[in-house]
Motif scaffolding. Structure first.
Motif, short mmCIF file in Angstrom:
data_model
loop_
_atom_site.label_atom_id
_atom_site.label_comp_id
_atom_site.label_asym_id
_atom_site.label_seq_id
_atom_site.Cartn_x
_atom_site.Cartn_y
_atom_site.Cartn_z
N ALA A 15 0.83 -1.21 0.00
CA ALA A 15 0.00 0.00 0.00
C ALA A 15 0.86 1.26 0.00
N VAL A 16 1.94 1.24 0.79
CA VAL A 16 2.83 2.40 0.84
C VAL A 16 3.47 2.67 -0.51
N LEU A 17 3.95 1.62 -1.17
CA LEU A 17 4.57 1.80 -2.48
C LEU A 17 3.57 2.24 -3.53
N PRO B 162 18.04 -8.58 0.32
CA PRO B 162 18.45 -7.22 0.72
C PRO B 162 18.54 -6.25 -0.44
N LEU B 163 18.92 -6.74 -1.62
CA LEU B 163 19.00 -5.84 -2.78
C LEU B 163 17.61 -5.34 -3.17
N ALA B 164 16.62 -6.23 -3.17
CA ALA B 164 15.25 -5.81 -3.50
C ALA B 164 14.71 -4.85 -2.46
N VAL B 165 15.00 -5.11 -1.19
CA VAL B 165 14.53 -4.21 -0.13
C VAL B 165 15.19 -2.84 -0.26
N ALA B 166 16.48 -2.81 -0.60
CA ALA B 166 17.15 -1.52 -0.82
C ALA B 166 16.53 -0.77 -1.99
N GLY B 167 16.15 -1.50 -3.05
CA GLY B 167 15.47 -0.85 -4.17
C GLY B 167 14.13 -0.26 -3.76
N VAL B 168 13.39 -0.99 -2.92
CA VAL B 168 12.12 -0.48 -2.41
C VAL B 168 12.35 0.77 -1.57
N ALA B 169 13.38 0.75 -0.73
CA ALA B 169 13.69 1.91 0.10
C ALA B 169 14.05 3.12 -0.76
N ASN B 170 14.79 2.90 -1.84
CA ASN B 170 15.15 4.01 -2.73
C ASN B 170 13.91 4.58 -3.40
N TYR B 171 13.01 3.70 -3.81
CA TYR B 171 11.76 4.15 -4.44
C TYR B 171 10.94 4.97 -3.46
N LYS C 101 8.10 11.64 -10.25
CA LYS C 101 8.13 13.07 -10.52
C LYS C 101 9.34 13.78 -9.91
N LEU C 102 10.21 13.02 -9.24
CA LEU C 102 11.33 13.67 -8.55
C LEU C 102 12.23 14.43 -9.53
N GLY C 103 12.47 13.84 -10.69
CA GLY C 103 13.31 14.52 -11.67
C GLY C 103 12.73 15.84 -12.16
N ASP C 104 11.38 15.98 -12.09
CA ASP C 104 10.75 17.20 -12.58
C ASP C 104 11.04 18.40 -11.67
N SER D 293 12.11 6.63 -0.83
CA SER D 293 12.79 7.90 -0.55
C SER D 293 12.54 8.91 -1.66
N MET D 294 12.47 8.46 -2.90
CA MET D 294 12.19 9.38 -4.00
C MET D 294 10.79 9.97 -3.87
N GLY D 295 9.82 9.14 -3.51
CA GLY D 295 8.46 9.64 -3.33
C GLY D 295 8.36 10.61 -2.18
N VAL D 296 9.00 10.29 -1.06
CA VAL D 296 8.95 11.19 0.10
C VAL D 296 9.68 12.49 -0.20
N ALA D 297 10.81 12.40 -0.92
CA ALA D 297 11.56 13.61 -1.27
C ALA D 297 10.71 14.55 -2.12
#
Length: 687
Positions: free
Chosen positions: A8-10, A191-200, A19-22, A202-206
């Motif tokens: 749900a969070v994702l 752990p790699l998949a979880v790190a990818g989720v965390a990056n995604y 939209k972060l790049g915008d 962080s981009m949304g929160v940013a």
């Protein structure tokens, strides 16, 4: 339930992450000091009629001298630029003394403050201004577009192109290292998949923070956020997985084993992420906009990685059970293979002569730190790219052809009611070649000043300082590309004196709260500061002779300090927290230090390699400041992992003994329990 919550969070954050790049901005004002003269000039220029000026220099050059056909080509192209694009004034050509070069300064206000419009203007000019080809005798004519506007466009294109390669390279490096560390076809994916989720996430929160609080986001800060999410997040995953594997041999159910593992290593992970986040948040005290903007974004990345690794990672590991470790499955009741590890050997060598090891390591770090005096001077604009874009080639041609005069204007913004007096004062300043009145609004007027000296030389710097001294009583500001470099240098020096003590105090408080000691936190801080100095020293030995860099980014010292102190303390927390656990279980400090090194040394080494590798990804980027930052942090992390944590901190702990926990209860001498005194035999009356 937990996995459903993450889905749900994702789903909610997904539209915002894209939209972060915008909202990413890479204007000069986004990297300048908040209170500097040059920043005020850039802000006021945005409000003048037509907005901020985009200044270019069209450079025509031929070795041996320009021909008549070359000059006609230049005149025709400049006329086409003036006809097709909106310019501030009609360009006037200036020929070099040797006749090999002809330059036309060009300025436009049509792009305003929009970076896309500025870049479009620069590219439109480049479409018109280019070397012709054919049998008309113009072969060999070099045509380049330089100036501050072209430099900004080239830098913006580099930052825009970083997102994809930076992410893919980081993921690839982390994946390879995890495969080598775990030697499992399945475990590395988790752990790699979880790190990818965390990056995604962080981009949304940013993006949300930018929309809610106008938090600045630049290409540099968003790239560093990605590095931190994967680097720090993978470090936390390594510690959690290692402790979980250990508990699976003692506890039958994976769920219970994970609870025990999180109870054991959770405080260390929380404190570790807390030190990194606190250290980065301290950058809010910096006056430099790029440093201040990087702090919250970097801290956000670390906190998103923390949340993902403490919730999503354990849930997935428990869901997959023991089979995720195949083929090295930790069976319940089994014992790991008894073999002498590298870190056990290192601990034994440190334990035999701790003072000798400690003194030798300190001397080595001190000697390496001396190399910092060999760091090249401040990085100039034309030296900030690892490759040579069109704008840099143009500036190099100008510097060689016009050594006797300035080739980029110094912008002066003066109050309109005193603009005439400011103009007269500017013309009378020694070192000024010319000064002309520019645009004007109701309150401010722009004056374009050209120095006699070449850009970013000591002579031009002296001219800018004299201009500021002369015009400051008039309420005027002096800016422009060269003035910006001066302000960057001065502001970074100020930020070092302000931010560094705040970072040290914040990290010290967290360590004191975690370790219940004062000596151990001071030991860890002293170690990471020594690592920082040694890392800069190594950089001083290789930046010029090996990499060929002509300068050092003014912000390198502060940013590398914040990252190395915050990230380096991580490994000290992992080691010291395990040592404290052993002491609380009844072990003496010496054996506890060796046990902590033996049990956490492999995890710390793996985490250090991953973190160093992720920052080393920056050394492949096309901007010198990113290469320098990535190199210093990667070298510092490796020094911290394989020298400071394994040898120096362990040796210091062995030498200090219980004193390392002073003034906490563990520093007190333990008394053996008193044996009960024999009681007097009770007399029983005889019958």
């Amino acid at each position: 339930m937990l996995l459903g919550l993450w889905v749900a969070v994702l789903a909610f954050a997904g539209p915002f992450a894209g939209k972060l790049g915008d909202v990413q901005r890479d204007r000069a004002v986004d990297y300048l000091p908040a209170n500097a003269d040059s920043t005020q000039v850039a802000k006021i220029q945005e409000k003048l009629p037509g907005g901020e000026t985009t200044e270019l220099v069209l450079v025509y050059h031929r070795d041996g001298g320009l021909s008549a056909a070359d000059r006609n080509t230049a005149a025709d192209q400049v006329a086409a630029v003036e006809r097709e694009l909106k310019l501030v004034a009609t360009p006037t050509g200036v020929a070099s003394k040797d006749g090999s070069t002809l330059m036309y300064p060009v300025a436009s206000t049509s792009p305003g403050t929009d970076e896309e419009k500025r870049d479009a203007f620069v590219n439109d000019v480049r479409d018109v201004v280019k070397a012709p080809e054919g049998p008309d005798g113009t072969d060999g004519l070099s045509v380049k577009v330089g100036g501050s506007g072209a430099l900004a466009t080239d830098a913006s294109e580099v930052y825009t192109s970083l997102d994809g390669p930076l992410l893919y390279t980081t993921v690839g490096v982390v994946a390879v290292l995890l495969i080598l560390i775990y030697r499992s076809p399945l475990l590395w994916l988790v752990p790699l998949a979880v790190a990818g989720v965390a990056n995604y996430l962080s981009m949304g929160v940013a993006y949300g923070l930018n929309q809610a609080f106008d938090t600045p986001i630049s290409g540099q800060s968003s790239g560093i956020m990605t590095i931190l999410v994967f680097g720090a997040g993978t470090d936390y995953a390594l510690l959690i997985v290692a402790r979980y594997r250990e508990e699976l041999r003692r506890v039958e159910r994976p769920y219970d084993a994970m609870r025990t593992a999180l109870r054991g290593c959770g405080p260390a992970v929380l404190a570790s992420s807390g030190t990194v986040a606190a250290g980065l948040f301290c950058l809010l005290a910096a006056d430099l906009n790029s440093s201040r903007g990087m702090g919250p974004l970097g801290a956000l990345g670390v906190l998103c990685a923390l949340v993902a690794m403490l919730t999503l990672l354990p849930a997935l590991l428990v869901l997959f059970g023991r089979r995720v470790f195949w083929p090295l499955v930790p069976a319940f009741g089994s014992e790991p293979k008894k073999r002498k590890s590298l870190f056990q050997s290192m601990g034994s060598s440190a334990g035999r002569r701790p003072l000798t090891v400690l003194a030798s390591g300190a001397i080595l770090l001190g000697a390496l730190a001396l190399g910092a005096f060999a760091l090249p001077g401040n990085l100039k604009q034309e030296d900030s790219f690892t490759s040579k874009p069109d704008s840099i080639a143009a500036m190099e041609t100008l510097a060689a052809a016009y050594p006797e005069r300035g080739t980029q204007p110094i912008s002066v913004i003066a109050p309109t009611d005193g603009a005439d007096r400011a103009l007269a004062d500017a013309r009378g300043v020694p070192g000024v070649d010319s000064a002309e009145r520019g645009r004007s609004s109701g309150r401010w007027t722009e004056i374009a000043v050209v120095a006699k000296a070449a850009p970013q030389t000591a002579a031009e710097t002296a001219t800018i300082e004299r201009l500021r001294d002369k015009l400051d009583p008039r309420g005027a500001y002096v800016g422009g590309p060269s003035a910006e470099q001066i302000d960057l240098k001065d502001t970074n020096r100020r930020d070092m004196w302000v931010v560094v003590p705040i970072v040290l105090a914040a990290v010290l408080l967290i360590l004191v709260a975690l370790l219940r000691s004062l000596i151990a936190p001071l030991l860890l801080l002293l170690a990471v500061v020594a690592v920082w100095g040694a890392s800069l020293g190594i950089a001083g030995l290789v930046f010029g002779p090996v990499f060929g860099f002509e300068g050092t980014d003014p912000g390198l010292g502060l940013l590398s300090f914040c990252f190395l102190v915050a990230l380096g303390v991580d490994y000290g927390i992992f080691l010291m927290h395990r040592m404290r656990e052993e002491c609380l279980a009844g072990a003496e400090t010496g054996p506890a230090a060796l046990t902590a090194l033996r049990t956490t040394g492999g995890v710390i080494a793996s985490a250090g390699l991953v973190l160093a590798a992720t920052f080393a990804v920056l050394t492949n980027m096309p901007l010198v400041q990113l290469v320098e930052l990535g190199f210093v942090i990667a070298v510092g992390v490796l020094l911290d992992t394989f020298l400071v944590r394994t040898y120096l901190v362990t040796s210091a702990s062995l030498a200090l003994g219980r004193k390392v926990w002073w003034p906490g209860p563990l520093s007190k001498e333990r008394r053996p329990p008193r044996e009960p005194e024999p009681s007097e035999p009770e007399l029983v009356r005889a019958p």
